[in-house]
Design a protein around this motif. Sequence first.
Motif, short mmCIF file in Angstrom:
data_model
loop_
_atom_site.label_atom_id
_atom_site.label_comp_id
_atom_site.label_asym_id
_atom_site.label_seq_id
_atom_site.Cartn_x
_atom_site.Cartn_y
_atom_site.Cartn_z
N UNK A 152 0.81 -1.26 -0.01
CA UNK A 152 -0.07 -0.08 0.04
C UNK A 152 0.80 1.43 0.07
N UNK A 153 2.24 1.22 -0.12
CA UNK A 153 3.12 2.46 -0.38
C UNK A 153 3.31 2.95 -1.68
N UNK A 154 3.82 4.11 -1.70
CA UNK A 154 4.31 4.48 -3.36
C UNK A 154 5.44 3.92 -3.58
N UNK A 155 6.40 3.49 -2.84
CA UNK A 155 7.53 2.64 -3.40
C UNK A 155 7.34 1.44 -4.05
N UNK A 156 5.99 0.78 -3.48
CA UNK A 156 5.78 -0.46 -4.48
C UNK A 156 5.30 -0.30 -5.60
N UNK A 157 4.65 1.00 -5.89
CA UNK A 157 4.30 1.66 -7.09
C UNK A 157 5.18 1.69 -7.83
N UNK A 158 6.39 2.34 -7.57
CA UNK A 158 7.41 2.94 -8.30
C UNK A 158 8.40 1.63 -8.70
N UNK A 159 8.35 0.62 -7.65
CA UNK A 159 9.09 -0.61 -8.15
C UNK A 159 8.42 -1.29 -9.23
N UNK A 160 7.16 -1.44 -9.26
CA UNK A 160 6.34 -2.00 -10.24
C UNK A 160 6.52 -1.31 -11.61
N UNK A 161 6.53 0.14 -11.49
CA UNK A 161 6.46 0.73 -12.83
C UNK A 161 8.05 0.49 -13.33
N UNK A 162 9.09 0.54 -12.63
CA UNK A 162 10.39 -0.04 -13.18
C UNK A 162 10.50 -1.01 -13.43
N UNK A 163 9.67 -2.01 -13.04
CA UNK A 163 9.88 -3.52 -13.59
C UNK A 163 9.00 -3.54 -14.63
N UNK A 164 7.84 -2.88 -15.22
CA UNK A 164 7.41 -2.82 -16.32
C UNK A 164 8.15 -2.36 -17.29
#
Length: 64
Positions: free
Chosen positions: A22-34
């Motif tokens: 539920x954090x912003x860092x998780x979204x950033x990590x997923x964006x980087x992965x994509x």
Amino acid sequence: MGWIDRTTKKRIAKLDEHPELNSDKFGEKMSTLYFAIALLIVTVLILLLWYDLEHYEIWIFPRR
């Protein structure tokens, strides 16, 4: 709306167990992965096109 309440409570319980989801860092990590996956796919396609043009005896892509 009993099933909506149950589903919502289960989802909230899962998010409480794993706060990193539920954090912003998780979204950033997923964006980087994509982005990395998309870059890898583009790279593979470029290499396949180069190989297809360089070695005309082996056809990777169908000819027109």
